[in-house]
Design a protein around this motif. Structure first.
Motif, PDB file in Angstrom:
ATOM      1  N   ARG A  66       0.843  -1.208   0.000  1.00 50.39           N
ATOM      2  CA  ARG A  66       0.000   0.000   0.000  1.00 50.39           C
ATOM      3  C   ARG A  66       0.876   1.255   0.000  1.00 50.39           C
ATOM      4  NH1 ARG A  66      -3.429  -1.920   3.210  1.00 50.39           N
ATOM      5  NH2 ARG A  66      -2.285  -1.472   5.106  1.00 50.39           N
ATOM      6  N   ASP A  67       1.928   1.283   0.818  1.00 53.38           N
ATOM      7  CA  ASP A  67       2.849   2.426   0.859  1.00 53.38           C
ATOM      8  C   ASP A  67       3.564   2.620  -0.475  1.00 53.38           C
ATOM      9  OD1 ASP A  67       2.131   2.794   3.499  1.00 53.38           O
ATOM     10  OD2 ASP A  67       4.006   1.983   4.325  1.00 53.38           O
ATOM     11  N   ALA A  68       3.999   1.523  -1.092  1.00 54.31           N
ATOM     12  CA  ALA A  68       4.697   1.625  -2.378  1.00 54.31           C
ATOM     13  C   ALA A  68       3.771   2.166  -3.461  1.00 54.31           C
ATOM     14  CB  ALA A  68       5.250   0.261  -2.791  1.00 54.31           C
ATOM     15  N   VAL A  69       2.543   1.676  -3.502  1.00 60.40           N
ATOM     16  CA  VAL A  69       1.578   2.166  -4.493  1.00 60.40           C
ATOM     17  C   VAL A  69       1.291   3.642  -4.260  1.00 60.40           C
ATOM     18  CG1 VAL A  69      -0.835   1.985  -5.268  1.00 60.40           C
ATOM     19  CG2 VAL A  69       0.546  -0.092  -4.957  1.00 60.40           C
ATOM     20  N   GLN A  70       1.118   4.031  -3.002  1.00 61.33           N
ATOM     21  CA  GLN A  70       0.849   5.437  -2.692  1.00 61.33           C
ATOM     22  C   GLN A  70       2.024   6.328  -3.097  1.00 61.33           C
ATOM     23  OE1 GLN A  70      -2.222   6.591  -1.515  1.00 61.33           O
ATOM     24  NE2 GLN A  70      -1.276   8.463  -2.287  1.00 61.33           N
ATOM     25  N   THR A  71       3.250   5.851  -2.887  1.00 60.56           N
ATOM     26  CA  THR A  71       4.439   6.608  -3.282  1.00 60.56           C
ATOM     27  C   THR A  71       4.464   6.819  -4.797  1.00 60.56           C
ATOM     28  OG1 THR A  71       5.691   5.790  -1.392  1.00 60.56           O
ATOM     29  CG2 THR A  71       6.971   6.612  -3.264  1.00 60.56           C
ATOM     30  N   VAL A  72       4.146   5.792  -5.553  1.00 61.38           N
ATOM     31  CA  VAL A  72       4.120   5.908  -7.016  1.00 61.38           C
ATOM     32  C   VAL A  72       3.035   6.883  -7.449  1.00 61.38           C
ATOM     33  CG1 VAL A  72       3.631   4.664  -9.175  1.00 61.38           C
ATOM     34  CG2 VAL A  72       5.141   3.638  -7.447  1.00 61.38           C
TER      35      VAL A  72
ATOM     36  N   ASP B 251       1.678   9.344  -5.699  1.00 60.48           N
ATOM     37  CA  ASP B 251       2.084  10.696  -5.301  1.00 60.48           C
ATOM     38  C   ASP B 251       3.134  11.259  -6.256  1.00 60.48           C
ATOM     39  OD1 ASP B 251       0.364  10.518  -3.168  1.00 60.48           O
ATOM     40  OD2 ASP B 251       1.943  10.162  -1.668  1.00 60.48           O
ATOM     41  N   SER B 252       4.075  10.416  -6.681  1.00 55.82           N
ATOM     42  CA  SER B 252       5.121  10.861  -7.601  1.00 55.82           C
ATOM     43  C   SER B 252       4.526  11.264  -8.947  1.00 55.82           C
ATOM     44  CB  SER B 252       6.143   9.742  -7.794  1.00 55.82           C
ATOM     45  OG  SER B 252       7.083  10.097  -8.769  1.00 55.82           O
ATOM     46  N   ILE B 253       3.599  10.472  -9.444  1.00 57.63           N
ATOM     47  CA  ILE B 253       2.946  10.793 -10.722  1.00 57.63           C
ATOM     48  C   ILE B 253       2.128  12.073 -10.591  1.00 57.63           C
ATOM     49  CG2 ILE B 253       1.183  10.038 -12.384  1.00 57.63           C
ATOM     50  CD1 ILE B 253       2.154   7.134 -11.770  1.00 57.63           C
TER      51      ILE B 253
ATOM     52  N   SER C  86       2.520  14.544  -8.589  1.00 58.31           N
ATOM     53  CA  SER C  86       3.300  15.762  -8.336  1.00 58.31           C
ATOM     54  C   SER C  86       4.239  16.130  -9.491  1.00 58.31           C
ATOM     55  CB  SER C  86       4.100  15.606  -7.040  1.00 58.31           C
ATOM     56  OG  SER C  86       5.059  14.582  -7.198  1.00 58.31           O
ATOM     57  N   THR C  87       4.240  15.322 -10.540  1.00 57.86           N
ATOM     58  CA  THR C  87       5.094  15.595 -11.704  1.00 57.86           C
ATOM     59  C   THR C  87       4.198  16.075 -12.845  1.00 57.86           C
ATOM     60  OG1 THR C  87       6.591  13.839 -11.004  1.00 57.86           O
ATOM     61  CG2 THR C  87       6.809  14.619 -13.281  1.00 57.86           C
ATOM     62  N   PRO C  88       4.264  17.365 -13.189  1.00 60.73           N
ATOM     63  CA  PRO C  88       3.343  17.933 -14.187  1.00 60.73           C
ATOM     64  C   PRO C  88       3.313  17.191 -15.518  1.00 60.73           C
ATOM     65  CG  PRO C  88       4.585  19.672 -13.106  1.00 60.73           C
ATOM     66  CD  PRO C  88       5.172  18.369 -12.649  1.00 60.73           C
ATOM     67  N   ARG C  89       4.412  16.687 -15.992  1.00 61.67           N
ATOM     68  CA  ARG C  89       4.432  16.044 -17.310  1.00 61.67           C
ATOM     69  C   ARG C  89       4.507  14.508 -17.222  1.00 61.67           C
ATOM     70  NH1 ARG C  89       5.819  19.858 -21.623  1.00 61.67           N
ATOM     71  NH2 ARG C  89       6.134  21.863 -20.635  1.00 61.67           N
ATOM     72  N   ALA C  90       4.154  13.959 -16.105  1.00 59.47           N
ATOM     73  CA  ALA C  90       4.184  12.503 -15.950  1.00 59.47           C
ATOM     74  C   ALA C  90       3.209  11.865 -16.940  1.00 59.47           C
ATOM     75  CB  ALA C  90       3.823  12.106 -14.524  1.00 59.47           C
ATOM     76  N   PRO C  91       3.648  10.825 -17.663  1.00 63.36           N
ATOM     77  CA  PRO C  91       2.813  10.210 -18.695  1.00 63.36           C
ATOM     78  C   PRO C  91       1.455   9.709 -18.176  1.00 63.36           C
ATOM     79  CG  PRO C  91       5.051   9.363 -18.830  1.00 63.36           C
ATOM     80  CD  PRO C  91       4.973  10.217 -17.603  1.00 63.36           C
TER      81      PRO C  91
ATOM     82  N   ARG D 111      -0.243  10.940 -15.542  1.00 60.67           N
ATOM     83  CA  ARG D 111      -0.906  11.918 -14.695  1.00 60.67           C
ATOM     84  C   ARG D 111      -2.365  12.129 -15.082  1.00 60.67           C
ATOM     85  NH1 ARG D 111       0.841  18.020 -13.013  1.00 60.67           N
ATOM     86  NH2 ARG D 111      -0.633  18.129 -11.299  1.00 60.67           N
ATOM     87  N   ALA D 112      -2.634  12.202 -16.366  1.00 55.56           N
ATOM     88  CA  ALA D 112      -4.019  12.379 -16.828  1.00 55.56           C
ATOM     89  C   ALA D 112      -4.903  11.214 -16.385  1.00 55.56           C
ATOM     90  CB  ALA D 112      -4.054  12.543 -18.340  1.00 55.56           C
ATOM     91  N   ASP D 113      -4.327  10.017 -16.336  1.00 60.77           N
ATOM     92  CA  ASP D 113      -5.105   8.845 -15.916  1.00 60.77           C
ATOM     93  C   ASP D 113      -5.533   8.936 -14.464  1.00 60.77           C
ATOM     94  OD1 ASP D 113      -4.862   7.680 -18.435  1.00 60.77           O
ATOM     95  OD2 ASP D 113      -3.007   6.643 -17.899  1.00 60.77           O
ATOM     96  N   LEU D 114      -4.743   9.605 -13.627  1.00 55.77           N
ATOM     97  CA  LEU D 114      -5.081   9.743 -12.213  1.00 55.77           C
ATOM     98  C   LEU D 114      -6.288  10.670 -12.009  1.00 55.77           C
ATOM     99  CD1 LEU D 114      -1.627  10.027 -10.434  1.00 55.77           C
ATOM    100  CD2 LEU D 114      -3.177   8.092 -10.448  1.00 55.77           C
ATOM    101  N   ARG D 115      -6.521  11.552 -12.938  1.00 55.86           N
ATOM    102  CA  ARG D 115      -7.614  12.521 -12.793  1.00 55.86           C
ATOM    103  C   ARG D 115      -8.973  11.888 -13.125  1.00 55.86           C
ATOM    104  NH1 ARG D 115      -5.615  18.246 -13.328  1.00 55.86           N
ATOM    105  NH2 ARG D 115      -3.381  18.005 -13.210  1.00 55.86           N
ATOM    106  N   ARG D 116      -8.997  10.759 -13.756  1.00 57.70           N
ATOM    107  CA  ARG D 116     -10.270  10.126 -14.133  1.00 57.70           C
ATOM    108  C   ARG D 116     -10.986   9.545 -12.984  1.00 57.70           C
ATOM    109  NH1 ARG D 116      -8.607   7.017 -19.643  1.00 57.70           N
ATOM    110  NH2 ARG D 116      -7.191   8.591 -20.286  1.00 57.70           N
TER     111      ARG D 116
END
Length: 160
Positions: free
Chosen positions: A136-142, A144-146, A148-153, A155-160
Motif C-alpha cells: 500500500r505504501d509503495a503504491v501510494q508513493t508511485v 504521489d510521484s505521478i 506531483s510531476t506535471p508532465r508525468a505520462p 498523470r491524466a489517468d489519475l484525474r479520471r
C-alpha cells in the motif's frame, strides 16, 4: 490410507525426471505430489536430495506429514540395508526441502549470501498485514510521484 489417483495424477506420480504440477484448488495436487515423493524416495540415498516446492504452507506441511508417515511405514516393513537407508532418511528428515517457494529461496539466500551482492543474510520474509502495508505504501508513493510531476505520462489517468 491409499489414495485413488486420477489418470492425470497417476502420470505425475510415474513421470521420469523433474515435474512441475499446476492445477486449480481442490484438484488433488497435494495427493499426487505426495504419492510421487514417496515413489521417488526409492531412488534416493539421502532425504536432502529431494526438492518439493509449493505455493502454500498448508500444502508443504501436508506433504511433509504424509511423506514422513509413509517413510515410517516403509521402515516397519523393511530390513537390512534398505531399512538402514530409510532410517537415515528419517533421522535426517528435518533437513528435507519440502517447503514453499518463499522458504526455499530464503534458505538459498541465507546459505549463499555471498553469491548475490547486497543481500543481508539476516533478512526475513514478510507476509500478511506487514506485506499489505508495504505494498500500500509503495503504491501510494508511485501515485504521489505521478501526481506531483506535471508532465508525468500517467498523470491524466489519475484525474479520471
Amino acid at each position: 490410507m491409499a489414495v485413488t489417483l486420477t489418470e492425470q495424477q497417476a502420470r505425475v506420480v510415474s513421470a521420469a525426471g523433474n515435474v512441475a504440477v499446476t492445477a486449480g484448488a481442490g484438484t488433488g495436487k497435494t495427493s499426487a505430489m505426495t504419492a510421487r515423493v514417496i515413489r521417488v524416495l526409492d531412488g534416493l540415498e539421502r532425504i536432502g536430495q529431494l526438492l518439493v516446492v509449493t505455493f502454500t504452507d498448508d500444502a508443504a506441511g501436508e506433504i511433509r506429514r504424509r511423506v514422513y508417515q509413509a517413510l515410517l511405514a516403509r521402515i516397519r516393513q523393511s530390513d537390512g540395508e534398505e531399512r538402514d537407508r530409510l532410517e537415515a532418511m528419517r533421522d535426517g528428515f528435518l533437513q528435507n526441502h519440502i517447503s514453499t517457494m518463499h522458504t526455499f529461496f530464503a534458505y538459498l539466500l541465507r546459505r549463499f549470501p555471498d553469491r548475490i551482492e547486497g543481500v543481508d543474510p539476516d533478512f526475513r520474509v514478510i507476509s500478511g498485514a506487514e506485506q499489505q502495508a508495504l505494498l500500500r505504501d509503495a503504491v501510494q508513493t508511485v501515485i504521489d510521484s505521478i501526481a506531483s510531476t506535471p508532465r508525468a505520462p500517467m498523470r491524466a489517468d489519475l484525474r479520471r
